[in-house]
Design a protein around this motif. Structure first.
Motif, PDB file in Angstrom:
ATOM      1  N   GLU A  22       0.830  -1.210   0.000  1.00  0.00           N
ATOM      2  CA  GLU A  22       0.000   0.000   0.000  1.00  0.00           C
ATOM      3  C   GLU A  22       0.861   1.255   0.000  1.00  0.00           C
ATOM      4  O   GLU A  22       0.505   2.262  -0.589  1.00  0.00           O
ATOM      5  CB  GLU A  22      -0.911   0.013   1.240  1.00  0.00           C
ATOM      6  N   LEU A  24       3.865   1.565  -1.302  1.00  0.00           N
ATOM      7  CA  LEU A  24       4.562   1.756  -2.576  1.00  0.00           C
ATOM      8  C   LEU A  24       3.575   2.318  -3.574  1.00  0.00           C
ATOM      9  O   LEU A  24       2.726   1.602  -4.090  1.00  0.00           O
ATOM     10  CB  LEU A  24       5.107   0.419  -3.085  1.00  0.00           C
ATOM     11  N   MET A  25       3.659   3.607  -3.815  1.00  0.00           N
ATOM     12  CA  MET A  25       2.682   4.220  -4.711  1.00  0.00           C
ATOM     13  C   MET A  25       3.380   4.879  -5.878  1.00  0.00           C
ATOM     14  O   MET A  25       4.394   5.535  -5.715  1.00  0.00           O
ATOM     15  CB  MET A  25       1.848   5.275  -3.965  1.00  0.00           C
ATOM     16  N   GLY A  26       2.796   4.730  -7.017  1.00  0.00           N
ATOM     17  CA  GLY A  26       3.247   5.482  -8.175  1.00  0.00           C
ATOM     18  C   GLY A  26       2.018   6.019  -8.866  1.00  0.00           C
ATOM     19  O   GLY A  26       1.934   6.066 -10.070  1.00  0.00           O
ATOM     20  N   VAL A  27       1.042   6.414  -8.047  1.00  0.00           N
ATOM     21  CA  VAL A  27      -0.261   6.789  -8.587  1.00  0.00           C
ATOM     22  C   VAL A  27      -0.136   8.084  -9.388  1.00  0.00           C
ATOM     23  O   VAL A  27       0.384   9.082  -8.910  1.00  0.00           O
ATOM     24  CB  VAL A  27      -1.266   6.989  -7.445  1.00  0.00           C
ATOM     25  N   THR A  28      -0.615   8.054 -10.586  1.00  0.00           N
ATOM     26  CA  THR A  28      -0.540   9.208 -11.462  1.00  0.00           C
ATOM     27  C   THR A  28      -1.939   9.710 -11.741  1.00  0.00           C
ATOM     28  O   THR A  28      -2.802   8.943 -12.132  1.00  0.00           O
ATOM     29  CB  THR A  28       0.114   8.811 -12.801  1.00  0.00           C
ATOM     30  N   GLU A 360      -7.492   3.080   0.521  1.00  0.00           N
ATOM     31  CA  GLU A 360      -6.317   3.230  -0.326  1.00  0.00           C
ATOM     32  C   GLU A 360      -6.678   3.275  -1.806  1.00  0.00           C
ATOM     33  O   GLU A 360      -5.844   3.560  -2.650  1.00  0.00           O
ATOM     34  CB  GLU A 360      -5.351   2.078  -0.066  1.00  0.00           C
ATOM     35  N   PHE A 361      -7.930   2.971  -2.133  1.00  0.00           N
ATOM     36  CA  PHE A 361      -8.334   2.977  -3.533  1.00  0.00           C
ATOM     37  C   PHE A 361      -8.799   4.362  -3.982  1.00  0.00           C
ATOM     38  O   PHE A 361      -9.120   4.573  -5.144  1.00  0.00           O
ATOM     39  CB  PHE A 361      -9.464   1.972  -3.759  1.00  0.00           C
TER      40      PHE A 361
END
Lengths: 380, 185
Positions: A22, A24-28, A360-361
């Motif tokens: 959770e 580790l994010m690379g949300v763009t 987290e979504f």
């Protein structure tokens, strides 16, 4: 082996790996109004370090009863006869205490004093001095039931920093808390259990608890020269922080439902374009639709009710204002990985939904800016 | 409300525990269930059951990470629900695809062989420990949370093809690991 066995075995994955997935994010995504793409590159942090630290001390003292000793649990406890002078005479405490303020015993612990009430049976309660470095508890008092067994807890006295007071008292509506006062550095608070801690048929027990609680509420601040605290004043305010506010609607199940929370954002450090934002409170919402009686031709009425949730940052010993002042400075010194997480209200809201509300979504599609909180009856 | 406060409510047998759990983690658990079941109604049922299971489990249990404690319950309930639906021929969700992928890892294993679940769980954790962070995270998003490949790609800023490649390589590693530890031939 079956594939279901393997699925179940993956279900035993250690918490640390799940949490890591959770973090580790690379949300763009493109926050509306920002006009540029943000890439969260949150590093993996050792969030589990804290969980590995076992409580170093559960309780600081040992069991003991005040009735037969001048020392309670390793700290000084002075016996004072009824004929002795008022205990406040040796302290800097307010000397306006009532004339009948004469106590049999005083406990000195961590720089404060606690007198024991006269009108209770000393053999029926236990004073427990604790190490405030663990969970900030100074005192716990338990009741001895008539059958000889130690029964429930009567009260606790906490010693909080300002930040702890904000989080544990101003934002806490579950445990009954009674702010006792502040000495400017620490905030002293009494809590009583929410459950039935003493047999309701044990009249002596009920009386002992009641006398002790009233005694602490009445005398603790006097004994220690504390300034009174009023959490009611805080809760009567519309906002925690003055200035501009933004209202962001958060749809936890997506925007295609009429179920949502309203987040209230404020600028806790500085106002204007350069000021960081925070979610200072949020409103959940329930809709109650009245059903007309038989023969009643009036339209059903929808009534909106909900709860107000106060939020303070996890600021350790710092107050929220001190914490946000430091955070504001860090943001503008380039010391935060993702400045927009603090400067853009939508990004602040997404981070809040993920990190505080646990979704987290959540992404930008879960949020819409609105003009205010829907009219309704909201309670803390 | 903090997790510690919610857990305290469970210990006090205060029914607000369920309301607070749902407020804080309802959407999170719902997403996990919906990944597996592809049905909002079934997912909602699993989330409601999650709070009841938690109510029965706490106390005596005191979850270390409350969110993941709920996640495991929801995952298990959703899996059981999926099996019921599959038995009724009523649906095929992401989980079927996920299970098919996992089947590759066990190859020609004897399906009747009794597997000690706890030991296999420990073995999986040894396998996970040997992976790098990205491999491990992608693997768990797929095989713990049953997330679609596109969602995992978006989550980590990867292309879907990259995610598929990572998963494929990780499955091969898992197969080799299970062979080494004697679970499959």
């Amino acid at each position: 082996m079956k594939k279901e066995d393997l699925w179940n075995a993956v279900g035993e994955a250690d918490d640390i790996y799940l949490k890591e997935s959770e973090e580790l994010m690379g949300v763009t995504y493109n926050p509306p109004g920002v006009g540029k793409t943000l890439i969260y590159a949150a590093s993996i942090v050792a969030v589990f370090g804290a969980m590995l630290i076992l409580p170093k001390v559960l309780f600081g003292g040992s069991w003991g009863t005040p009735a037969d000793t001048s020392k309670v649990n390793g700290s000084d406890t002075t016996e004072v006869s009824d004929s002795d002078t008022d205990v406040t005479a040796d302290t800097d405490a307010d000397t306006s205490a009532p004339d009948d303020y004469k106590k049999e015993y005083i406990s000195y612990h961590e720089g404060v004093q606690l007198s024991f009430p006269i009108d209770v049976d000393d053999d029926r309660y236990l004073l427990f001095q604790t190490d405030p470095s663990y969970e900030s508890v100074l005192y716990q008092i338990f009741y001895l039931a008539s059958d000889g067994n130690w029964d429930g807890e009567i009260l606790r006295i906490y010693r909080y920093s300002e930040g702890e007071y904000e989080r544990n008292v101003l934002a806490n509506f579950i445990t009954p808390t009674y702010p006792l006062g502040t000495d400017g550095e620490y905030y002293y608070v009494m809590t009583v259990p929410t459950d039935v801690s003493i047999d309701p048929n044990d009249e002596a027990g009920i009386k002992t608890a009641s006398v002790w609680r009233e005694h602490v509420k009445t005398y603790f601040a006097l004994e220690n020269g504390l300034t009174p605290l009023d959490k009611g004043e805080f809760h009567s305010r519309e906002y925690t922080y003055d200035g501009e506010h933004k209202f962001i609607r958060y749809y936890p199940y997506g925007t295609d439902t009429d179920y949502f929370y309203t987040l209230v954002l404020s600028q806790p450090a500085e106002q204007g374009n350069d000021g960081i934002w925070c979610v200072e409170r949020w409103y959940d919402m329930q809709k109650a639709i009245s059903t007309p009686h038989a023969g009643d031709t009036s339209e059903p009425v929808t009534k909106i009710t909900g709860n107000i949730h106060i939020e303070f940052p996890d600021s350790g010993m710092l107050s929220a204002k001190e914490y946000y002042a430091e955070l504001h400075a860090k943001v503008w010194k380039g010391q935060t990985a993702v400045p927009m997480k603090y400067l853009d209200p939508l990004t602040v809201s997404i981070a809040f939904a993920r990190e505080v509300l646990g979704n987290e979504f959540a992404d930008a599609s879960y949020f819409v800016e609105v003009d205010g909180v829907p009219e309704g009856e909201y309670t803390y | 409300m903090t997790d510690e406060a919610i857990i305290e409510l469970y210990f006090l047998r205060n029914e607000d525990a369920i309301r607070e759990s749902d407020t804080k983690y309802g959407a999170y658990c719902h997403a996990i269930a919906e990944n597996i079941l592809k049905s909002g109604a079934d997912a909602e049922e699993c989330v409601n059951d999650t709070w009841m299971r938690a109510w029965l489990a706490i106390p005596p249990q005191r979850p270390r990470v409350l969110k993941l404690f709920f996640a495991r319950i929801t995952r298990n309930l959703s899996f059981n629900r999926h099996r019921e639906l599959t038995a009724d021929k009523r649906g095929r969700g992401e989980l079927d695809v996920v299970l098919d992928e996992l089947e590759y890892c066990i190859g020609t294993s004897d399906v009747d062989e009794h597997i000690e679940a706890e030991a296999l769980g420990e073995s999986i954790n040894r396998f996970l420990a040997a992976l790098d962070v990205r491999e491990r995270s992608v693997f768990l998003r797929r095989y713990f949370y049953a997330e679609p490949i596109g969602v995992i790609a978006a989550r980590y800023g990867l292309r879907s093809g990259n995610v598929s490649t990572i998963l494929s390589r990780t499955r091969k590693k898992l197969r080799a690991h299970l062979q080494r530890e004697g679970y499959i031939v």
